[in-house]
Structure formats: structure tokens, C-alpha cells
Design an enzyme around this catalytic site. Structure first.
Site, PDB file in Angstrom:
ATOM      1  CD  GLU A 313     -66.863 -39.314  32.076  1.00 39.33           C
ATOM      2  OE1 GLU A 313     -67.180 -38.273  31.501  1.00 39.33           O
ATOM      3  OE2 GLU A 313     -65.873 -39.395  32.831  1.00 39.33           O
TER       4      GLU A 313
HETATM    5  C1  TNX Z   1     -67.172 -36.269  34.336  1.00 39.28           C
HETATM    6  S1  TNX Z   1     -68.968 -36.820  36.626  1.00 39.28           S
HETATM    7  C2  TNX Z   1     -66.694 -37.245  35.178  1.00 39.28           C
HETATM    8  C3  TNX Z   1     -65.442 -36.994  35.904  1.00 39.28           C
HETATM    9  C4  TNX Z   1     -64.843 -35.672  35.550  1.00 39.28           C
HETATM   10  C5  TNX Z   1     -65.936 -34.638  35.454  1.00 39.28           C
HETATM   11  C6  TNX Z   1     -65.448 -33.248  35.265  1.00 39.28           C
HETATM   12  C7  TNX Z   1     -68.496 -38.198  36.308  1.00 39.28           C
HETATM   13  C8  TNX Z   1     -69.288 -39.273  36.863  1.00 39.28           C
HETATM   14  N1  TNX Z   1     -67.395 -38.352  35.538  1.00 39.28           N
HETATM   15  O1  TNX Z   1     -64.546 -38.046  35.690  1.00 39.28           O
HETATM   16  O2  TNX Z   1     -63.921 -35.330  36.496  1.00 39.28           O
HETATM   17  O3  TNX Z   1     -66.782 -34.991  34.406  1.00 39.28           O
HETATM   18  O4  TNX Z   1     -66.450 -32.324  35.563  1.00 39.28           O
END
Ligand code: TNX
Length: 548
Positions: A313
Site C-alpha cells: 500500500e
Molecule cells: C491492509 S494487509 C493492510 C493493513 C490493514 C489491513 C486491514 C496489508 C499488507 N495492509 O495496513 O491494517 O488491510 O485489514
């Protein structure tokens, strides 16, 4: 014959008769290497059931539980597939296969390694607790031969959004050990907090560790606390794997060292739990920082062959910059003698066959999530297109990772995100209240049944064989989890499903059979004071469990 075990063992042979175990039953080791493992077992049985077993010498008379280093019959169970987080070989040093023979004369638990014997004793613990009444356990005679399907069976634990102190981490390690999980992946850094000491960068903990999501208290693990946790985990054959999330999810870094933040000031939390702004791979100070962090973090995890570098992300970052960042971070990890692991977005960079890619985005459910009204209220509208863009690239990540020869760690949002709300009702109004509050509303709720009726190979698009998989790992993210009760409520009983899918060899778990086996486990959860979700689809009372 079904025994009350989660995960289900590979082979069970029923024998005639039974064996009673109680206070004073002897535990005897055939090799001194097993003494610590025996002591741990005696301790665990006492906490689980109140039964006081006794470490004895082979010459003492009395019904014994004998522990031995021995490989007899273990070849009838295939060796584990996948990769060990401690880098050891499943073929010799870290063979977890074991046998358990219960006859009216006694119990023998054997394996090629102390770890194998520990896994066998974990089954014995579960069997004793399932039948124990008033500090006596009548075990059915049987022989069990067992070993894991995958060498990496983990839980990723977000201690950044909520800081969970050492005592809570120890409880989670105990839960892992009880379910034959062998990896606890600590998500130590995120926008809302930095949780590990880096002596050369004191502001990381002093400023970055000060808060958590919203007004929750902050905190971090001191060097001494982390050393104790590593040791506590190792004694239970669990490896702690550190994650330093970068180049996104770096809000806490920017608060501590503003000179590392984007020059345009576009960093910061834009919604509860969601921040933008990424580390810049073009700036030398970024790499001086990353090196300082790796030099401080790696020695704190002597057992782990891997460092998780995040990579997820990185909203708004150009693909080239993201790839350049990941490649250099991976190279720095390798230069320090460790291997890198990253969230699936790291497959968009040029990684190597020794890297592990953690698959999490189940593309079959992202479009529904993007349309979810809850997401639209949580995320500012200008960020939505960036999220959609990142998610759209996700379906190429698995084929790309496999093409490089990297193995996958299977953690799909659809089955293994334990921050999904619980789907079932509970008869207890207090639990219903917690259920409504805890779990991210962007995800559809998930039932325990959904958590076991799938297969990590068959249900991962692009994957066709166990050989492509390092292992299976669930994730518990803590945006909606503010304290220990809420954490345990989301982990239990789901962690049993994780164990079943990562350890058990059968690819089909039959729900009714599983529901009976998981119900029997509640005795131990209660004895340990763990909070757990009493889904009304399981007949918990069949095991005479009333108090919670
Ligand atoms: C996505 S999973 C994210 C997290 C959040 C999560 C909530 C991932 C690698 N990144 O930062 O907490 O979704 O489910």
C-alpha cells in the site's frame, strides 16, 4: 476414530483399552536433550487441567509418559513442504514429525528432534484436557503418526495500531504453540506507531512510539523485553519474525524524523488507520535511516532467517520508485545475511528466488470492497482512486512472484484476515455487543466454517502445487481492536482454522467433524483465561464447558 485434536493428525490407529493419567503420573526422558521440553509439557498440563505430572528417572516405577528421540515409523508421514522461518531444514534439523503411542501401560512420544517431540506433546496436552475431569484423564488407547503439511505456519500480529505489551504477546505465543503454529510475525511499525527500540535513532520510540490509533496508549518493546520474548517463543518452538513496513505506512517515522518525510508536506493520516506519504528512494538520508534500522533490528531476532520489509500500500508512489525502493531494501537485508519477505506488492520489483512473497489481496473480493459504503465513509474521496489503482495491479502479483521462483506465503483477506467481523451469532449478549463493534466493516463478516472449508493451494488463483508455497499465515490487524479482550475474541477460535489449513494434510476439512474437535479445545482456553468467541454454530456445551 476421531480424536479431539486441532489440527487433525495425519494418521490415527485405534487400540484396545485406555490409560488413566493424573497427579503424580511420571514423565521420563530417554535423552537429556528433551528435559526442557518435558518440563514445558508438565507446566502446560498443570495450567490446562490442574493435573500435576512429575518428571522422574527411568528407574522409578509408576505409569510413565516416555519421551524419546527416535524416527521409528515416521517415514510413513511425508516431510513438510515449504520454508522454515528459522532457515533450518525440514529434512533433518527441524523435522517436526512425531509419533504418539497410548496403551494401557503408558504413553510414548517420539520424534527425530526435540521440536518433533514438542509437537507430539502438544497433541497429548489437547487429548488430556479434552477428557480430564477432576484432575483425572482417561485417554483412549491409540497410535498417532503426524507431521505438518507446511513448514511455515504463522500469525501476523499488528502491534502498531494498538500497542500490545509483552504479557499479551506471551499469551499469543502460547496460543500459537497450542495450535502447532511456529511463526509469530510482528508488524512492529506503521503510521500509528513504532514499537521496537533502535538505539541509534531514539526518536523512533520516544516520538514514533508515543501514541497509537486514535487516543489509545502507545509503547514499545525495550531491547530487554524483546530478548525475553524471543526466548519465550523459542522455548515453545515459535520463531519471531520482525516486520519493518516501508516505503509506505511510515507515518510514525515521519513524526520522529520529519526530514525523511515527503518535501511537499503530503504526509499524514488522512483517515483513522490510513495515511499517505512514502519514503523516497532517491534521498541518501532514506538509506542511512534504513541501514540504521536494519542494523538495530536484525540482531534482536537471532532465530529468524527472514526480515519482513513490508512493501504494501505505497499509495501514490510511482511504480518505478516503489520497485527501486524494494530492490534496495531487499539487497540491504541480504547483505546482512538474512533473506527478505514482503507483502505481495514486492513482486512488482526484481526480487530473487530466495525471497518470500506474502499473498494477501484476494482480487475476487476487492471490487465488492471498493463498492462498500463503509469504505467510502472511512476514506477521503481523493484517496479512493489510488486504492483502486493499487488493488487493480494485484492480480498479476502471484504469477510474477512464481515466475521468479519466489515462494508464496498464503494470507488471503477472504479467509485469513482475522480482523473480519465474526459472522455467527453468540448466545451471550456481551459477545453480541463486542461482535458488532470489533472487526473492520469494509469486509463482509466471516464464519468459522468459511475459515476451514478451503484449501491454500486450490483456492489461490495461479497456484497449483504445495511446492509453490512457503506456508500459510493469518493476519490480525488492530484498527478496530483496542485491547487484549478484543484481540483474543478475534483470534479464538479462528486460530484453530489456521492450524487446520497450515498443518493438516487433508485438503478437505469436514465441518461437523471440525466443529466437534474445536469444541473440545475450549477447556484449555477457559483454563488459561483466554477470551474467545462462542459462535452458536458449535455445540460448546457438548464438552461440558459452561464458564467463560
Ligand atoms: C491492509 S494487509 C493492510 C493493513 C490493514 C489491513 C486491514 C496489508 C499488507 N495492509 O495496513 O491494517 O488491510 O485489514
Amino acid at each position: 476414530m476421531t480424536l479431539s485434536l486441532v489440527p487433525a493428525p495425519a494418521r490415527i490407529l485405534a487400540h484396545e483399552g485406555s490409560l488413566e493419567i493424573g497427579d503424580g503420573t511420571h514423565v521420563v526422558v530417554e535423552s537429556n536433550e528433551l528435559t526442557a521440553t518435558a518440563r514445558r509439557f508438565i507446566d502446560d498440563v498443570r495450567i490446562d487441567t490442574g493435573i500435576a505430572l512429575e518428571l522422574a528417572s527411568p528407574s522409578d516405577s509408576g505409569t510413565p509418559v516416555v519421551l524419546a528421540l527416535d524416527t521409528a515409523e515416521l517415514d510413513s508421514v511425508a516431510a513438510a513442504g515449504g520454508v522454515r522461518a528459522d532457515g533450518r531444514s525440514v529434512a533433518d534439523a527441524a523435522d517436526e514429525r512425531h509419533g504418539i503411542s497410548i496403551t494401557p501401560e503408558g504413553v510414548r512420544v517420539w520424534g527425530a528432534t526435540a521440536e518433533g517431540v514438542h509437537r507430539g506433546l502438544t497433541s497429548l496436552r489437547q487429548l488430556i484436557a479434552a477428557v480430564s475431569r477432576d484432575r483425572l484423564a482417561a485417554l483412549p488407547a491409540a497410535e498417532i503418526l503426524d507431521g505438518p503439511r507446511f513448514a511455515w505456519r504463522g500469525l501476523s500480529f499488528d502491534v502498531a495500531r494498538t500497542f500490545h505489551g509483552p504479557e499479551t504477546v506471551r499469551r499469543v505465543i502460547d496460543m500459537c504453540s497450542l495450535h502447532k503454529l511456529n511463526v509469530l510475525h510482528l508488524h512492529l511499525t506503521d503510521d500509528q506507531g513504532w514499537r521496537i527500540e533502535v538505539p541509534t535513532r531514539p526518536a523512533l520510540t520516544a516520538i514514533g512510539g508515543a501514541g497509537a490509533l486514535g487516543d489509545r496508549p502507545g509503547g514499545y518493546y525495550t531491547l530487554a523485553e524483546m530478548a525475553e520474548l524471543v526466548e519465550y517463543a523459542a522455548a515453545r518452538f515459535v520463531t519471531l519474525v520482525p516486520e519493518i513496513d516501508m516505503p509506505g505506512h511510515t507515518g510514525a517515522i515521519f513524526r520522529a524524523y520529519p526530514e525523511l518525510a515527503p518535501a511537499d508536506g503530503r504526509a499524514g493520516e488522512v483517515a483513522p488507520g490510513l495515511a499517505i506519504g512514502t519514503l523516497d528512494p532517491e534521498r541518501p538520508e532514506t538509506w542511512a535511516f534504513v541501514e540504521d534500522v536494519l542494523d538495530a533490528v536484525i540482531p534482536q531476532f537471532p532465530q529468524s532467517a527472514y526480515v519482513h520489509v513490508g512493501g504494501d500500500e505505497a499509495f501514490g508512489m510511482a511504480d518505478e520508485a516503489h520497485a527501486a525502493f524494494v530492490e534496495r531494501a531487499v539487497a540491504l537485508v541480504r547483505a546482512r545475511g538474512r533473506r527478505a519477505l514482503g507483502w505481495q506488492e514486492t513482486a512488482r520489483a526484481a526480487i530473487g528466488a530466495d525471497e518470500i512473497v506474502q499473498y494477501w489481496i484476494d482480487s475476487r473480493e476487492t471490487s465488492a470492497m471498493m463498492d462498500n459504503e463503509a469504505l467510502k465513509t472511512m476514506v477521503p474521496s481523493e484517496l479512493l482512486p489510488l486504492i483502486v489503482e493499487t488493488m487493480a495491479k494485484a492480480e498479476h502479483d502471484v504469477p510474477r512472484a512464481l515466475a521468479t521462483g519466489a515462494k508464496l506465503l498464503i494470507s488471503p483477506t477472504s479467509r485469513l484476515y482475522f480482523d473480519r467481523p465474526h459472522a455467527e451469532d453468540s448466545a451471550d449478549p456481551a459477545q453480541e455487543e463486542m461482535r458488532a463493534r470489533v472487526g473492520l466493516p469494509v469486509y463482509p463478516p466471516m464464519s468459522l466454517r468459511h475459515g476451514v472449508e478451503w484449501d491454500p493451494v486450490d483456492d489461490t488463483p495461479g497456484v497449483s502445487s504445495d511446492d509453490q508455497i512457503a506456508g500459510v499465515e493469518a493476519a490480525i490487524w488492530c484498527e478496530t481492536i483496542a485491547n487484549r479482550d478484543e484481540l483474543e475474541f478475534m483470534l479464538l477460535p479462528r486460530i484453530g482454522g489456521l492450524a487446520e489449513k497450515s498443518w493438516a494434510r487433508r485438503t478437505v476439512t469436514e465441518w461437523n467433524d471440525y466443529a466437534e474437535r474445536i469444541a473440545a479445545q475450549a477447556t484449555i482456553w477457559d483454563a488459561r483465561g483466554w477470551t474467545w468467541f462462542a459462535a452458536n454454530t458449535v455445540d460448546w456445551a457438548a464438552d461440558e464447558v459452561t464458564a467463560r
